[in-house]
Write an enzyme that holds these catalytic residues in place. Sequence first.
Site, mmCIF file in Angstrom:
data_model
loop_
_atom_site.group_PDB
_atom_site.id
_atom_site.type_symbol
_atom_site.label_atom_id
_atom_site.label_comp_id
_atom_site.label_asym_id
_atom_site.label_seq_id
_atom_site.Cartn_x
_atom_site.Cartn_y
_atom_site.Cartn_z
ATOM 1 N N LYS A 167 -1.680 25.598 76.094
ATOM 2 C CA LYS A 167 -2.266 25.375 77.417
ATOM 3 C C LYS A 167 -2.599 26.690 78.098
ATOM 4 C CE LYS A 167 -1.191 21.929 80.109
ATOM 5 N NZ LYS A 167 -0.241 21.226 80.994
ATOM 6 N N ARG B 212 21.784 21.363 78.956
ATOM 7 C CA ARG B 212 21.562 21.459 80.412
ATOM 8 C C ARG B 212 22.822 21.112 81.189
ATOM 9 N NH1 ARG B 212 15.398 19.477 80.602
ATOM 10 N NH2 ARG B 212 14.521 21.561 80.519
ATOM 11 N N GLY C 274 9.698 25.889 77.462
ATOM 12 C CA GLY C 274 10.496 24.988 76.631
ATOM 13 C C GLY C 274 10.243 25.154 75.147
ATOM 14 N N GLY D 55 7.679 25.464 83.366
ATOM 15 C CA GLY D 55 6.696 25.638 84.439
ATOM 16 C C GLY D 55 7.198 26.576 85.519
HETATM 17 P P1 AMP Z 1 2.609 25.539 75.504
HETATM 18 O O1 AMP Z 1 3.244 24.316 76.071
HETATM 19 O O2 AMP Z 1 1.296 25.842 76.110
HETATM 20 O O3 AMP Z 1 3.528 26.737 75.498
HETATM 21 O O4 AMP Z 1 2.303 25.204 73.983
HETATM 22 C C1 AMP Z 1 3.298 25.050 73.021
HETATM 23 C C2 AMP Z 1 2.711 24.339 71.830
HETATM 24 O O5 AMP Z 1 1.588 25.049 71.367
HETATM 25 C C3 AMP Z 1 3.620 24.207 70.640
HETATM 26 O O6 AMP Z 1 4.021 22.881 70.499
HETATM 27 C C4 AMP Z 1 2.751 24.645 69.452
HETATM 28 O O7 AMP Z 1 2.797 23.760 68.359
HETATM 29 C C5 AMP Z 1 1.371 24.656 70.055
HETATM 30 N N1 AMP Z 1 0.447 25.560 69.373
HETATM 31 C C6 AMP Z 1 0.552 26.885 69.206
HETATM 32 N N2 AMP Z 1 -0.460 27.359 68.486
HETATM 33 C C7 AMP Z 1 -1.237 26.300 68.151
HETATM 34 C C8 AMP Z 1 -2.453 26.135 67.412
HETATM 35 N N3 AMP Z 1 -3.037 27.177 66.822
HETATM 36 N N4 AMP Z 1 -2.969 24.892 67.326
HETATM 37 C C9 AMP Z 1 -2.372 23.839 67.909
HETATM 38 N N5 AMP Z 1 -1.229 23.920 68.623
HETATM 39 C C10 AMP Z 1 -0.677 25.143 68.739
#
Ligand code: AMP
Length: 407
Positions: free
Chosen positions: A201, A37, A364, A387
Amino acid sequence: MAKKTLDRLDMKGKRVLLRVDFNVPLDDDLAITDDRRIRMALPTIRCATDAGARVILMSHLGRPNGKVDPKLSLKPATVRLGQLLECDIGFTPDCVGPEAEKAAADLADGQMLLLENLRFHGGEEKNGRDFAQALRNLADLYVNDAFGTAHRKHASTYGVPSLMPQGTRAMGFLIERELRFLGSALENAKHPFVAVLGGVKVSDKIGVIENLLGRVDRLLIGGAMAYVFMAARGENTGKSKVEREAEKHGKKRDIIAEAARLLKTIETSAAEVCFPVDHLTGKEFSTDTETDIQGPEMEDNWIGLDIGPETTELYREKLADAETVIWNGPMGVFEMTPFAGGTREICEVLARVAKQGTVVVGGGDTAAAVEKFGLAEQMTHISTGGGASLEFIEGKPFETIELIDDV
Ligand code: AMP
């Protein structure tokens, strides 16, 4: 209307308040573990100092919630910046007040200083008027180059530029690049335009999906996000991670109900929306667990941890002829090697797509995945703001950027 970049300001001899994103990861000894960064901000900083500006850098670091926390001091960032630029950089232990005022007034042309963490003051995140005014008083000109916080109306991103007159506000090159790539991926996308969404999420991405449905030809869904839609259809998701509820501004959201409504919209949308047809599941959430391929539904007591091989093949086909791709959210738990395969395969396809087309990666974790697989250089653009990039794709206007002067 195009926004002004800092090279269009007359900066010679002027005090320039430059909002950067030095929110870098630190280890227990307060050593910076990744200085990307800081390095990314260098072109903007150099542009200002080369033009003879007296540069006052400001940033947040972590979430000190309005209290001084020595572990979240920007002092290590000052040292690192000094090493990178091979010069001395001033530092003030408070970002406002007499010492900051004196340090800012004492700067010579081409010199710079970094103010201590903005979030040591509650006024930063609350956009307090007095706090914004105190920062504003430090400078003649304002430049924002912190895309990661551009969707937040904080004192340093919104309050300060609101208090400054027309003709004094510009953006840095990092924000300019983000707007150019994200904006053109959305507005002038060449078709087939495909979006790949995953991660865990869903609450963050419902609005994104709604906005993308009217723009993309195909939408591929993976990660734990897919399980929310399965749950909304009443399908078995075993012991998988499913985001059922979320809270925003103290209000509870029923994510399954929102996903069910979204499925109705999807039925009538022109975009082709694909969900996983199989899953790589594990007995436990661990690297050495027993695994199985199941689908389209999962069995009781199994956890979905990645997309399955048939899904990977399907998504590979759906991406092969893409001209524009937006990717946000990994396909599985890529941090654990046995479950990184789906994300890696998608990443490899996208590296090929990016040779002729445009591939914009946001978020990220997705950026970390691309980095981990050594394919970051192959992508057209990797957004620095998680975000912020999602809100941009959602089509939400950034009021902080609207405040920047038009060209
Ligand atoms: P996000 O911040 O919503 O983009 O989520 C990213 C995170 O989602 C990463 O750290 C992944 O390890 C997690 N992730 C992706 N697929 C799965 C899954 N099937 N079960 C649990 N965590 C997951």
